[in-house]
Design a protein around this motif. Structure first.
Motif, short mmCIF file in Angstrom:
data_model
loop_
_atom_site.label_atom_id
_atom_site.label_comp_id
_atom_site.label_asym_id
_atom_site.label_seq_id
_atom_site.Cartn_x
_atom_site.Cartn_y
_atom_site.Cartn_z
N GLY B 215 0.79 -1.22 0.00
CA GLY B 215 0.00 0.00 0.00
C GLY B 215 0.82 1.27 0.00
N VAL B 216 2.09 1.16 -0.31
CA VAL B 216 2.93 2.35 -0.38
C VAL B 216 2.50 3.20 -1.57
N ILE B 217 2.37 4.49 -1.34
CA ILE B 217 1.97 5.40 -2.42
C ILE B 217 3.18 5.70 -3.28
N THR B 218 3.02 5.50 -4.56
CA THR B 218 4.15 5.67 -5.47
C THR B 218 4.06 7.02 -6.17
N ARG B 219 5.15 7.33 -6.84
CA ARG B 219 5.21 8.55 -7.66
C ARG B 219 4.09 8.57 -8.68
N ALA B 220 3.84 7.40 -9.29
CA ALA B 220 2.79 7.33 -10.31
C ALA B 220 1.42 7.62 -9.71
#
Lengths: 378, 478
Positions: B215-220
């Motif tokens: 669930g880590v929020i990515t750049r995309a």
């Protein structure tokens, strides 16, 4: 007792310089790449047949160890390996020049010296497997633990030499480093201190032509051994692929150190046939024809030719050494792959010579933490 | 009956997470010995051969050549013979459980899970059932009393993704657990540069659902939320797939042969002052000769290509003008004229541009030269060209004609002084014996290093190459 002159004179060897270097004179050589014995006006050596065969055996076994270690790294059994391929003669020759009560300070590539000093290869393998920090006893073997920081050990060596000088001991110290190290500050400090105090230390530089990927001509405008003059002690360049010449030159330099004549800088002119470590790719920074040229100066081949030509080694002898090498490789393989990770708490054990109360408390706390996991044995 | 052993892709550098299998050097059914090379792997750092840790028979290759494999993933299965020196008393189970080797820091494999903490109940039960593992959620109360420490010995870098995943699950599920960051809701998981991006773009991380591991929020995710219409950012749940190639720009990491080629070309272009000359020549007679020679027994089974004649013409011209084969030595300020011609042929290969050379090409008869050229390009295309094959070149031909191109201005192969580009052979209107007739015509382009070769020498050399191709009988005079 031979002493070390400021400039040794020897027959120039055709093509002795790397292709990118101007031709260099003053290379001490006693055994040519073709396996011919030649004389040097200053350095001489007269080894017995047994000693010659012993040197050959050491060269072959050390290379076999190195080959096995490289393969083990590629199989995921070592975290890293710094190959000595091509530098066997420089290391075995220097190692044999040491007396039992002399002290050597290696970098992380001196497996050949370790071997000659009687260090069990598995104690070196455990370091590269990440199981310990080197398992041998530096005092007992006269061979300090490997130093990864470049070239911190030259300062340790100089300090040690100043210590034995004050003890009045007849001990010489041999400090190992590479051509890349000469560009760093510590070694210059070490050489200044050694010169100022005439410390009994010999600076043994294996110039393997590359500081990882930087070629020697980008590091020095002059041949490295000539730098010694600026510090005020003799420098000599020796064919680092000629085990006899390395032995003779190093022996003379160590003797001079013991006699109170102060330091010597030895530049063992050699070539790293492999990568800097298993983590780099030498084909990206050097040309294959350079490698091919150095193959012709192989340190083992020339001694083999000499032994065979002089009738000092027959096919049985050479086959026996090969077989011994394979046995050694098998022992190193099984010994390495069966090494167990050390208990995590052991990291507290060698921080200080004696345990301190805060560290003991941390150790206990960590032990309890470890025990809080399921499946832990304690 | 031997045991089935799997070899996992090790970390051959320091801290690598994956490698590309360039080629397999063994096949299913092959007998292998310990340390026999199994395959060639290219990582971000180097292309290396992997030696076998086992002796036995190959039973399966688990990845095809060309595929990228995570460090730690099994790549080959070998059935070991009874006396396997590498066997370590592993009982001979089919191997997936075996992780005897240090595979480095490793990527996102599932093996490196954090060990479950011992609970009161588990401790009590341990005497009778020591192997029981409690599901992670059961350990949540324990987390309150004893915070999880990252960086414990049991957790390598590799495990962190999993740890984050577990943490996210735990945090989300344990609604009763006290807030750990004092904001009343869990802090969204994102790396610092992504947080900064979100701040710059005015995106509220708390409103996003991360598409990364655990669930880590990515750049995309942030970029997509920023691009979405205002108010719709909360709905950006399914992560956008990576941009496809027909939309916008693509960024391709420069590695391997491409990187090497780039460096070599820059070095060459900016150290050797290049001059290029062109010559268009009627090669009809050479093409006719080609047909005649190909029918001769000496050329049975050999490819008689137009390139062969260009190579021969070049070698003949080098004999007349050896300086064209010389090189500039910067270190010693010398011009070195070799006693032989190592003729390089630029070859387009799956790995990129390679220039292997035919050693001592001037000594070869025409059939031998044909065989050498064929061998060279086949080896290159198979990806087996060794560094020795590419070293020591003295002059090069680049055959741009095979791509249907007329000519170009080639850049010297570093360390050489001349390169000849050979264009397509086309039927063209040509003045022949006073009349315009269709003839087979090609264009030659010669780039040379003006430090070594003057315009006069370059011109004469090029004219000689052209003369032989125009009339192969001229070769007799050379």
């Amino acid at each position: 007792m031979p002493t070390v002159p400021a400039t040794a004179v020897a027959d120039p060897v055709p093509g002795a310089g790397a292709p990118h270097l101007p031709r260099q004179p003053d290379l001490v050589q006693l055994l040519t790449p073709e396996g011919q014995r030649v004389e040097d006006p200053v350095y001489s050596i007269d080894p017995t047949p047994d000693e010659l065969r012993g040197l050959y055996r050491d060269l072959v076994l050390v290379r076999r160890w190195d080959t096995e270690a490289t393969a083990l790294q590629r199989q995921g059994e070592l975290g890293l390996w710094a190959s000595l391929l091509g530098q066997e003669a420089a290391q075995v020759g220097a190692g044999h020049a040491l007396r039992p009560d002399d002290m050597a300070f290696p970098t992380y590539r001196e497996h050949g010296v370790a071997w000659v000093r009687g260090v069990d290869p598995l104690h070196v393998m455990s370091l590269f497997r990440g199981v310990d920090n080197g398992g041998w006893d530096p005092v007992e073997t006269g061979f300090n633990l490997y130093t990864i920081v470049i070239p911190a050990q030259t300062l340790h060596a100089t300090g040690y030499a100043m210590g034995v000088q004050r003890d009045g001991a007849e001990t010489a110290v041999l400090a190992f480093f590479g051509d890349g190290a000469t560009s760093q500050g510590e070694i210059n400090e070490a050489m200044i201190w050694a010169a100022s105090f005439q410390a009994p230390v010999v600076f043994f530089c294996q110039n393997n032509q590359y500081a990882i990927s930087a070629p020697i001509e980008r590091q020095s405008r002059v041949p490295l051994y000539q730098r010694a003059a600026g510090f005020g002690f003799p420098g000599v360049r020796v064919d680092g692929n000629d085990v006899l010449a390395v032995l003779a030159v190093t022996r003379a330099a160590l003797a001079a150190a013991r006699e109170g004549q102060g330091p010597t800088f030895i530049e063992a002119f050699t070539y790293r046939m492999g990568a800097h470590t298993t983590s780099d790719d030498p084909t990206r920074y050097r040309l294959a024809d350079e490698l091919e040229e150095w193959k012709l100066r192989d340190p083992i081949a020339r001694l083999k030719v000499y032994l065979a030509h002089e009738g000092l080694g027959d096919a049985d002898f050479f086959a026996g050494v090969e077989a011994e090498g394979d046995e050694l490789a098998a022992r190193i393989r099984s010994g390495t792959t069966s090494m167990e990770p050390p208990p995590a708490v052991s990291m507290f054990d060698a921080v200080y010579a004696e345990q301190t109360p805060p560290l003991a408390a941390q150790r206990a706390e960590f032990e309890a933490y470890q025990a809080s996991f399921e499946g832990s044995s304690s | 009956m031997g045991a089935l052993k799997q070899f996992r892709l090790p970390d051959v550098g320091e801290g690598l997470t994956e490698g590309e299998i360039l080629q397999w050097l063994v096949a299913v059914g092959d007998e292998v010995t310990v340390n026999q090379p199994l395959c060639e792997v290219e990582t971000a750092k180097a292309a290396v051969e992997l030696p076998s840790p086992f002796a036995g028979t190959v039973t399966a290759l688990l990845h095809e050549a060309g595929s990228t494999v995570d460090v730690g993933a099994p790549i080959i299965t070998i059935e070991t013979s009874g006396e396997d020196p590498a066997a370590d008393g592993d009982g001979g189970q089919a191997a997936p459980e075996r992780t005897a080797n240090l595979v480095g820091y490793g990527p996102r494999t599932t093996e490196a899970r954090r060990r479950p903490r011992r609970t009161g109940a588990a401790v009590a039960a341990r005497a009778t059932a020591p192997a029981v593992r409690t599901p992670l959620l059961a350990t949540v109360p324990d987390l309150d009393t004893k915070p999880v420490r990252h960086g414990g010995l049991e957790m390598g870098r590799a495990a962190e993704a999993n740890a984050l995943e577990e943490e996210a699950t735990t945090t989300a599920a344990a609604t009763a657990a006290p807030a750990r960051h004092g904001t009343g809701r869990p802090r969204p998981l994102a790396k610092p540069p992504v947080r900064k991006l979100a701040r710059d773009l005015g995106v509220d991380l708390a409103l996003l659902t991360g598409s990364g591991p655990g669930g880590v929020i990515t750049r995309a995710d942030v970029a997509a939320a920023s691009a979405a219409p205002a108010g719709a950012s909360a709905a950006v749940s399914p992560p956008p797939s990576p941009p496809v190639s027909d939309q916008g720009e693509q960024r391709i990491p420069v590695t391997g042969v491409r990187k090497h080629t780039a460096a070599a070309m820059v070095t060459s272009a900016f150290t050797a002052p290049h001059v290029t000359e062109f010559l268009t020549v009627d090669v009809t007679r050479t093409m006719k000769l080609r047909t005649r020679l190909a029918a001769r027994p000496e050329f049975a089974g050999v490819k008689v290509s137009p390139l062969l004649f260009v190579a021969k013409a070049l070698l003949l011209a080098v004999r007349r003008h050896p300086m064209v084969n010389a090189r500039w030595e910067e270190g010693t300020r010398e011009i070195v004229v070799p006693g032989h011609v190592n003729l390089g042929i630029a070859a387009a290969t799956p790995r990129g541009l390679l220039v292997p050379n035919v050693k001592d090409a001037e000594r070869l008869s025409l059939p031998d030269l044909a065989r050498a050229l064929t061998g060279l390009t086949e080896t290159a295309r198979a990806g087996r060209t060794s560094p020795a094959d590419m070293a020591g070149g003295t002059i090069t031909i680049t055959n741009v004609g095979v791509f249907g191109v007329d000519t170009g201005t080639p850049i010297l192969n570093p360390g050489e002084s001349a390169i000849l580009a050979f264009g397509a052979v086309r039927a063209m209107p040509w003045v022949h014996k006073g009349r315009v007739v269709p003839r087979q015509v090609t264009t030659l382009a010669l780039s040379f290093d003006h430090r070594v070769i003057d315009g006069e020498l370059g011109s004469r050399f090029l004219a000689d190459v052209g003369a032989v191709l125009h009339d192969p009988a001229a070769a007799l005079a050379f």
